[in-house]
Design an enzyme around this catalytic site. Structure first.
Site: not given
Ligand SMILES: NC(=O)c1ccc[n+]([C@@H]2O[C@H](COP(=O)([O-])OP(=O)(O)OC[C@H]3O[C@@H](n4cnc5c(N)ncnc54)[C@H](O)[C@@H]3O)[C@@H](O)[C@H]2O)c1
Length: 250
Positions: A153
């Site tokens: 990641y």
């Molecule tokens: N939540 C955090 O604290 C956090 C921290 C650091 C980085 N991020 C980054 O922020 C972004 C959003 O994170 P999040 O926590 O909302 O993620 P999440 O996992 O809650 O949501 C991701 C969404 O993407 C969809 N998804 C997954 N694989 C897919 C695919 N192959 N094709 C289409 N859709 C797909 C899922 O169904 C989901 O609706 C990501 O890039 C994550 O790496 C999040």
């Protein structure tokens, strides 16, 4: 309204931070083509936004398939006629110590995070050039800090930051801006992790200067809105931390 007349693509737009961005962008006047693999969440959000008077279209597509990028771009153009904003938000990953990390784990992270980001940037380039558009890519403090168990990641997220800076330089003359957002927010996965490991979660929140996990809609989506809108028109190639002050970039 900050995105009046603009059209945005949001990947992973039916859940977590992506759903918050889809909601906030439509409230700010954008028409949003949001992409997700969750049919249930996608249709529910499409109805919710229509009921609220906004305009959003759900596309069920798996961004890990290379052909998805052009299909997503074509769907946005067919539905709304242009593309002003591309938000590369979706990203799946697996955790394990580096010595136990498999090729499959790296493939999942690069296949759902890095490659779709690049392919969508390439596919949408002509439309973004025409609209003088903005790209918002997602990275993570896991990459910036080298968080244990996050090798695949962290690597994919830093690769996204690298290619974002290259695109920012190459496409600045075309009027396309490219910035990166690193969030920390209470999405479904983070809330489940908090419930499963309350002590670890408490320790991790204690390290956040602002003393709480961000809210996707009120803490993270507004920063994506800033990067998407003309409010940030003199910014490109930057990484912004929306993480309660945990990491201070110099
Ligand atoms: N939540 C955090 O604290 C956090 C921290 C650091 C980085 N991020 C980054 O922020 C972004 C959003 O994170 P999040 O926590 O909302 O993620 P999440 O996992 O809650 O949501 C991701 C969404 O993407 C969809 N998804 C997954 N694989 C897919 C695919 N192959 N094709 C289409 N859709 C797909 C899922 O169904 C989901 O609706 C990501 O890039 C994550 O790496 C999040």
């Amino acid at each position: 309204m900050r995105l009046e007349g603009k059209v945005a693509i949001v990947t992973g737009g039916a859940g977590g931070i992506g759903r918050a961005i889809t909601r906030v962008f439509t409230r700010e006047g954008a028409k949003v083509l949001f992409v997700d693999i969750s049919d249930e969440n996608g249709h529910a959000l499409e109805r919710e936004i229509a009921d609220a008077g906004g305009t959003a279209k759900f596309l069920n597509a798996d961004i890990s398939k290379q052909e998805a990028a052009e299909a997503i771009r074509d769907a946005a153009v067919a539905a709304f006629g242009r593309i002003d904003v591309l938000v590369n938000n979706a990203h799946a990953s697996r955790q394990a110590p580096l010595l136990e990390h498999t090729q499959e784990m790296f493939d999942i992270s690069f296949g759902t995070g890095f490659y779709p980001t690049v392919h969508l940037m390439q596919a949408c380039y002509p439309q973004l050039k025409e609209s003088q558009g903005s790209i918002v890519n997602f990275a993570s403090s896991s990459g910036l800090e080298g968080m244990p168990t996050q090798a695949s990641y962290a690597a994919a997220k830093e690769a996204i930051r690298g290619v974002s800076r290259v695109a920012a330089n190459e496409w600045a003359a075309d009027g396309i801006r490219v910035n990166v957002l690193c969030p920390f927010a209470a999405t479904e996965g983070v809330v489940a992790w908090q419930k499963a490991f309350p002590e670890r979660a408490a320790a991790s929140i204690a390290k956040v200067p602002l003393q709480r996990i961000g809210d996707p809609e009120t803490d993270i989506a507004p920063v994506a809105l800033f990067l998407a809108s003309d409010d940030s028109k003199y910014m490109t190639g930057q990484t912004l931390m929306a993480d309660g002050g945990s990491l201070k970039l110099r």
